[in-house]
Design a protein around this motif. Structure first.
Motif, PDB file in Angstrom:
ATOM      1  N   LYS A 148     -37.467 -51.002 -24.542  1.00 18.61           N
ATOM      2  CA  LYS A 148     -36.623 -51.160 -25.737  1.00 18.61           C
ATOM      3  C   LYS A 148     -35.803 -49.901 -26.028  1.00 18.61           C
ATOM      4  CE  LYS A 148     -39.494 -54.658 -27.902  1.00 18.61           C
ATOM      5  NZ  LYS A 148     -40.448 -54.903 -28.961  1.00 18.61           N
ATOM      6  N   ASP A 149     -36.064 -49.267 -27.165  1.00 16.44           N
ATOM      7  CA  ASP A 149     -35.210 -48.147 -27.587  1.00 16.44           C
ATOM      8  C   ASP A 149     -35.757 -46.781 -27.161  1.00 16.44           C
ATOM      9  OD1 ASP A 149     -37.440 -48.282 -29.156  1.00 16.44           O
ATOM     10  OD2 ASP A 149     -36.413 -47.816 -31.035  1.00 16.44           O
ATOM     11  N   GLU A 150     -36.787 -46.774 -26.327  1.00 15.26           N
ATOM     12  CA  GLU A 150     -37.382 -45.488 -25.952  1.00 15.26           C
ATOM     13  C   GLU A 150     -36.442 -44.661 -25.065  1.00 15.26           C
ATOM     14  OE1 GLU A 150     -42.147 -46.468 -25.875  1.00 15.26           O
ATOM     15  OE2 GLU A 150     -40.989 -46.784 -24.050  1.00 15.26           O
ATOM     16  N   ILE A 151     -36.537 -43.355 -25.225  1.00 18.11           N
ATOM     17  CA  ILE A 151     -35.771 -42.440 -24.367  1.00 18.11           C
ATOM     18  C   ILE A 151     -36.760 -41.755 -23.437  1.00 18.11           C
ATOM     19  CG2 ILE A 151     -34.341 -40.363 -24.308  1.00 18.11           C
ATOM     20  CD1 ILE A 151     -33.320 -41.180 -27.111  1.00 18.11           C
ATOM     21  N   LEU A 152     -36.577 -41.990 -22.157  1.00 13.24           N
ATOM     22  CA  LEU A 152     -37.484 -41.418 -21.151  1.00 13.24           C
ATOM     23  C   LEU A 152     -37.022 -40.016 -20.757  1.00 13.24           C
ATOM     24  CD1 LEU A 152     -39.722 -41.649 -18.914  1.00 13.24           C
ATOM     25  CD2 LEU A 152     -37.948 -42.678 -17.463  1.00 13.24           C
ATOM     26  N   THR A 153     -37.952 -39.069 -20.827  1.00 16.67           N
ATOM     27  CA  THR A 153     -37.646 -37.710 -20.356  1.00 16.67           C
ATOM     28  C   THR A 153     -38.297 -37.516 -18.983  1.00 16.67           C
ATOM     29  OG1 THR A 153     -37.638 -36.876 -22.617  1.00 16.67           O
ATOM     30  CG2 THR A 153     -37.897 -35.245 -20.878  1.00 16.67           C
ATOM     31  N   ILE A 154     -37.517 -37.041 -18.036  1.00 13.09           N
ATOM     32  CA  ILE A 154     -38.064 -36.710 -16.712  1.00 13.09           C
ATOM     33  C   ILE A 154     -37.908 -35.209 -16.545  1.00 13.09           C
ATOM     34  CG2 ILE A 154     -37.906 -37.100 -14.233  1.00 13.09           C
ATOM     35  CD1 ILE A 154     -36.498 -39.764 -14.853  1.00 13.09           C
ATOM     36  N   CYS A 155     -39.040 -34.523 -16.468  1.00  9.60           N
ATOM     37  CA  CYS A 155     -38.984 -33.051 -16.480  1.00  9.60           C
ATOM     38  C   CYS A 155     -39.587 -32.449 -15.209  1.00  9.60           C
ATOM     39  CB  CYS A 155     -39.745 -32.539 -17.704  1.00  9.60           C
ATOM     40  SG  CYS A 155     -39.794 -30.738 -17.766  1.00  9.60           S
ATOM     41  N   PRO A 156     -38.813 -31.682 -14.450  1.00 10.40           N
ATOM     42  CA  PRO A 156     -39.399 -30.920 -13.328  1.00 10.40           C
ATOM     43  C   PRO A 156     -40.147 -29.734 -13.935  1.00 10.40           C
ATOM     44  CG  PRO A 156     -37.035 -30.511 -13.479  1.00 10.40           C
ATOM     45  CD  PRO A 156     -37.373 -31.405 -14.638  1.00 10.40           C
ATOM     46  N   ALA A 157     -41.443 -29.921 -14.152  1.00  5.48           N
ATOM     47  CA  ALA A 157     -42.212 -29.059 -15.040  1.00  5.48           C
ATOM     48  C   ALA A 157     -42.228 -27.590 -14.635  1.00  5.48           C
ATOM     49  CB  ALA A 157     -43.639 -29.594 -15.127  1.00  5.48           C
ATOM     50  N   THR A 158     -42.238 -27.323 -13.346  1.00  5.75           N
ATOM     51  CA  THR A 158     -42.286 -25.935 -12.880  1.00  5.75           C
ATOM     52  C   THR A 158     -41.226 -25.065 -13.548  1.00  5.75           C
ATOM     53  OG1 THR A 158     -43.143 -26.618 -10.749  1.00  5.75           O
ATOM     54  CG2 THR A 158     -42.021 -24.518 -10.792  1.00  5.75           C
ATOM     55  N   TYR A 159     -40.070 -25.653 -13.790  1.00  7.88           N
ATOM     56  CA  TYR A 159     -38.942 -24.884 -14.337  1.00  7.88           C
ATOM     57  C   TYR A 159     -38.942 -24.801 -15.861  1.00  7.88           C
ATOM     58  CZ  TYR A 159     -37.364 -25.916  -9.606  1.00  7.88           C
ATOM     59  OH  TYR A 159     -37.293 -26.051  -8.258  1.00  7.88           O
ATOM     60  N   HIS A 160     -39.855 -25.542 -16.511  1.00  2.43           N
ATOM     61  CA  HIS A 160     -39.791 -25.630 -17.969  1.00  2.43           C
ATOM     62  C   HIS A 160     -41.155 -25.430 -18.634  1.00  2.43           C
ATOM     63  CE1 HIS A 160     -35.667 -26.988 -17.536  1.00  2.43           C
ATOM     64  NE2 HIS A 160     -36.088 -27.798 -16.595  1.00  2.43           N
ATOM     65  N   ALA A 161     -41.976 -24.576 -18.010  1.00  4.91           N
ATOM     66  CA  ALA A 161     -43.341 -24.402 -18.499  1.00  4.91           C
ATOM     67  C   ALA A 161     -43.366 -23.969 -19.969  1.00  4.91           C
ATOM     68  CB  ALA A 161     -44.068 -23.377 -17.638  1.00  4.91           C
ATOM     69  N   GLU A 162     -42.399 -23.149 -20.358  1.00  4.69           N
ATOM     70  CA  GLU A 162     -42.412 -22.623 -21.729  1.00  4.69           C
ATOM     71  C   GLU A 162     -41.917 -23.641 -22.755  1.00  4.69           C
ATOM     72  OE1 GLU A 162     -38.473 -22.176 -20.094  1.00  4.69           O
ATOM     73  OE2 GLU A 162     -40.443 -21.825 -19.245  1.00  4.69           O
ATOM     74  N   GLN A 163     -41.398 -24.772 -22.277  1.00  4.90           N
ATOM     75  CA  GLN A 163     -40.864 -25.785 -23.208  1.00  4.90           C
ATOM     76  C   GLN A 163     -41.736 -27.037 -23.320  1.00  4.90           C
ATOM     77  OE1 GLN A 163     -36.656 -26.582 -22.172  1.00  4.90           O
ATOM     78  NE2 GLN A 163     -36.774 -24.591 -21.211  1.00  4.90           N
ATOM     79  N   VAL A 164     -42.939 -26.967 -22.748  1.00  9.12           N
ATOM     80  CA  VAL A 164     -43.779 -28.171 -22.706  1.00  9.12           C
ATOM     81  C   VAL A 164     -43.992 -28.748 -24.106  1.00  9.12           C
ATOM     82  CG1 VAL A 164     -46.129 -28.984 -22.214  1.00  9.12           C
ATOM     83  CG2 VAL A 164     -44.908 -27.623 -20.518  1.00  9.12           C
TER      84      VAL A 164
END
Ligand SMILES: C[S@@+](CC[C@H](N)C(=O)[O-])C[C@H]1O[C@@H](n2cnc3c(N)ncnc32)[C@H](O)[C@@H]1O
Length: 233
Positions: A148-164
């Motif tokens: 439905k209205d969900e927004i899927l986030t796909i995150c390459p986690a290695t590059y964004h550890a500080e934003q988890v």
């Protein structure tokens, strides 16, 4: 002069040979040379998926492209693969470069195709889509990636550890790729938000050695492979 399409970038899916598309199988059948990102000619994640389909007269070359965890543009390696593909095509033969999952989703194949277009514009390249590991993991778990209205986030986690934490706070389902490195942070941030039970870790989905952890904290003790993703709903 534009040559007939003699180079292909082929998505081989997440690991289960039955998730290879018919088109991928047909392209592999007509390819004289198969290149893949593995460390040796006969070893690597992608080549192992398609090996049962190959004939002895087909040449297989491992291009030893490291699956790096850190930040690296990898362009030297991609150029090497692109030039090898172009060399085969200029010799009048057909070459395919394999890439795991779908080439256009964080795929090595997308970068190789880009470099091929830049370095050898006369060599056409066709990209064959594949089933991504995300889709395979969602199907395995019976968890829709998004509805439905969900927004899927796909995150390459290695590059964004500080934003988890910040990414979790946006809400909506999240798929963490390259997830093994950030597992301790993810467990802590999920626990803080009371959402630890909304996450599942899938390693090597579709392979005989597939592992699934519904208890993320239990996975902290494990030596997890690069081929690990985490879905959070
Ligand atoms: C660079 S991305 C490539 C994604 C790939 N192009 C796709 O469409 O699935 C690599 C990451 O995808 C995930 N991945 C790829 N294959 C996987 C598999 N069979 N099982 C679990 N995760 C996988 C892992 O998170 C891995 O670190």
């Amino acid at each position: 002069m534009v040559l007939p399409s003699r180079t292909f970038v082929v998505g081989v899916g997440p690991g289960d040979p039955e998730l290879l598309t018919l088109r991928a199988a047909r392209v592999l059948e007509r390819s004289d040379v198969i290149l893949h990102p593995g460390p040796r000619d006969d070893a690597g994640f992608a080549i192992e998926v398609v090996t049962p389909l190959l004939r002895p007269d087909q040449e297989v070359r491992g291009m030893a492209l490291a699956m790096r965890r850190g930040r690296d543009d990898g362009s030297v390696g991609y150029d090497r693969v692109a030039l090898a593909l172009a060399g085969v095509a200029r010799g009048g033969r057909t070459a395919a470069f394999l890439t795991e999952g779908d080439p256009m989703l964080f795929g090595t194949g997308a970068s190789v195709a880009e470099r091929l277009r830049a370095l050898a514009p006369e060599v056409p390249v066709e990209i064959i889509p594949g089933v991504s590991a995300l889709a395979a993991a969602a199907a395995r778990l019976g968890w829709p990636l998004a509805r439905k209205d969900e927004i899927l986030t796909i995150c390459p986690a290695t590059y964004h550890a500080e934003q988890v934490g910040a990414i979790l706070d946006r809400g909506g389902p999240v798929c963490w790729l390259k997830a093994a490195d950030v597992l301790p942070t993810l467990v802590e941030e999920l626990r803080r938000r009371g959402r630890l039970d909304r996450a599942t870790l899938v390693e090597r989905v579709g392979r005989p050695d597939e592992r699934i952890f519904v208890d993320l904290a239990a996975a902290l003790e494990e030596d997890l492979s690069y081929f690990t993703l985490i879905l959070v709903r």
